[in-house]
Design a protein around this motif. Structure first.
Motif, short mmCIF file in Angstrom:
data_model
loop_
_atom_site.label_atom_id
_atom_site.label_comp_id
_atom_site.label_asym_id
_atom_site.label_seq_id
_atom_site.Cartn_x
_atom_site.Cartn_y
_atom_site.Cartn_z
N VAL A 18 0.92 -1.26 0.10
CA VAL A 18 -0.15 0.02 -0.04
C VAL A 18 0.97 1.13 -0.07
CG1 VAL A 18 -1.71 1.32 1.24
CG2 VAL A 18 -1.66 -1.15 1.35
N ALA A 20 0.76 4.51 1.08
CA ALA A 20 -0.25 5.29 1.98
C ALA A 20 -0.24 6.80 1.62
CB ALA A 20 0.05 5.10 3.37
N SER A 40 -11.75 8.86 4.42
CA SER A 40 -11.43 7.69 5.09
C SER A 40 -10.11 6.85 4.17
CB SER A 40 -12.08 6.91 5.72
OG SER A 40 -11.65 5.85 6.25
N GLY A 41 -9.19 6.50 4.86
CA GLY A 41 -8.13 5.91 3.78
C GLY A 41 -7.28 6.66 2.74
N SER A 42 -7.46 8.11 3.14
CA SER A 42 -6.62 8.99 1.83
C SER A 42 -5.51 9.32 2.60
CB SER A 42 -7.39 10.14 1.86
OG SER A 42 -7.61 10.85 2.91
N GLY A 43 -4.93 8.78 3.33
CA GLY A 43 -3.58 9.03 4.13
C GLY A 43 -3.29 10.02 5.19
N LYS A 44 -4.36 10.45 5.61
CA LYS A 44 -4.39 11.50 6.71
C LYS A 44 -3.48 11.07 7.78
CE LYS A 44 -8.90 11.91 7.29
NZ LYS A 44 -9.32 10.87 6.41
N SER A 45 -3.83 9.98 8.47
CA SER A 45 -3.06 9.71 9.77
C SER A 45 -1.66 9.47 9.50
CB SER A 45 -3.80 8.38 10.48
OG SER A 45 -5.10 8.71 10.89
N THR A 46 -1.51 8.80 8.29
CA THR A 46 0.01 8.51 7.85
C THR A 46 0.70 9.81 7.61
OG1 THR A 46 -0.97 6.65 6.61
CG2 THR A 46 1.58 7.54 6.07
P1 ADP Z 1 -6.88 8.20 6.95
O1 ADP Z 1 -6.11 8.63 8.01
O2 ADP Z 1 -7.05 9.13 5.89
O3 ADP Z 1 -8.07 7.31 7.00
P2 ADP Z 1 -4.55 6.34 6.89
O4 ADP Z 1 -3.22 7.10 6.72
O5 ADP Z 1 -4.87 5.70 8.03
O6 ADP Z 1 -5.61 7.00 6.44
O7 ADP Z 1 -4.26 5.08 5.64
C1 ADP Z 1 -3.84 5.26 4.20
C2 ADP Z 1 -3.94 3.97 3.74
O8 ADP Z 1 -2.60 3.22 4.25
C3 ADP Z 1 -5.04 3.08 3.81
O9 ADP Z 1 -5.15 2.40 2.86
C4 ADP Z 1 -4.59 2.34 5.09
O10 ADP Z 1 -5.38 0.88 5.23
C5 ADP Z 1 -3.14 1.78 4.81
N1 ADP Z 1 -2.43 1.75 5.98
C6 ADP Z 1 -2.20 2.65 6.94
N2 ADP Z 1 -1.32 2.27 8.14
C7 ADP Z 1 -0.96 0.93 7.79
C8 ADP Z 1 -0.31 0.01 8.27
N3 ADP Z 1 0.42 0.09 9.61
N4 ADP Z 1 -0.06 -1.14 7.60
C9 ADP Z 1 -0.66 -1.26 6.50
N5 ADP Z 1 -1.39 -0.42 5.76
C10 ADP Z 1 -1.55 0.76 6.39
#
Ligand code: ADP
Ligand code: MG
Length: 224
Positions: A18, A20, A40-46
């Motif tokens: 992935v 991210a 959701s899933g766009s990479g914000k927390s990353t």
């Molecule tokens: P958001 O905070 O916008 O919902 P995330 O940054 O959490 O998005 O996640 C972005 C993408 O990376 C998603 O597809 C998520 O499933 C993937 N992802 C995030 N953290 C991990 C991880 N530790 N291992 C595998 N995939 C991850």
């Protein structure tokens, strides 16, 4: 202070297969208040984990307060992080059974300061978030909004220049959420750079700057 507090250049983050975060360029100056918004899933927390130096980029460079994070050892990085960045999360992460004042004071546990000093600093921080009258309360005796304010007091305890908040109102009703956003604005008025991560477009639109994420990419900003 001059120069950006955060600068990402060509930053990507890969988790297995992935991608991210993809080739992100972003500059945040001291004193800004901005939203990072996306579904959701766009990479914000990353992006928050990378900006917060909790996670290292797969490629690209990150500067925090002028320091090239990739050139620092883990130990140097924890010192920089402790001095520079406060974190607030959707779930408040408050220790059960511990009074608010001690939850906040424990943020300075490894600072070498005396217990008296730590408690006085915690009192000031709780005062800043408007919780003077709740210092001895346990987390379960506080409303959700009050619990988040305790978490914010803990985050701003050492007066870090940068506050990163990941969906800080996500677990709150709209009234307490509004009060938490108001508090973040006040902290920004006091000089703290504040980044609010949210999937809520209304919250994002109400802030002075919006950085949009889509499928791990930063959407080019339109500036007026
Ligand atoms: P958001 O905070 O916008 O919902 P995330 O940054 O959490 O998005 O996640 C972005 C993408 O990376 C998603 O597809 C998520 O499933 C993937 N992802 C995030 N953290 C991990 C991880 N530790 N291992 C595998 N995939 C991850
Ligand atoms: Mg997230």
């Amino acid at each position: 202070m001059t120069g950006p507090v955060v600068e990402l250049t060509g930053v990507s983050k890969r988790y297995g297969d992935v991608l991210a975060l993809s080739d992100a360029d972003l500059r945040i100056d001291h004193g800004e208040l901005l939203a990072v918004v996306g579904p959701s899933g766009s990479g914000k927390s990353t992006l928050l984990h990378i900006m917060g130096t909790l996670d290292r980029p797969t490629s690209g460079t990150l500067h925090i307060d002028g320091y090239d994070v990739g050139a620092l050892t883990d130990r140097q990085l924890s010192v920089l992080r402790a001095r520079t960045i406060g974190f607030v999360f959707q779930q408040f992460h408050l220790a059960r059974g511990v009074p608010a004042i001690d939850i906040v004071a424990d943020g300075l546990l490894y600072s070498g300061r005396s217990r008296g000093h730590r408690r006085r600093a915690a009192e000031q921080a709780l005062h800043r978030v408007g919780l003077d009258h709740r210092m001895g309360h346990l987390p379960h005796q506080l409303s959700g909004g009050e619990q988040q304010r305790v978490a914010i007091a803990r985050a701003v305890l050492g007066d870090p220049p940068l506050l990163l908040a990941d969906e800080p109102t996500g677990a709150l009703d709209s009234r307490s959420g509004g009060a938490v956003l108001e508090l973040l604005r006040e902290l920004n008025d006091g000089g703290t750079t504040v980044v609010v991560i949210t999937h809520d477009r209304d919250i994002a639109a109400a802030l002075p700057r919006e950085v949009r994420l889509k499928d791990g990419r930063i959407v080019p900003e339109v500036r007026q």
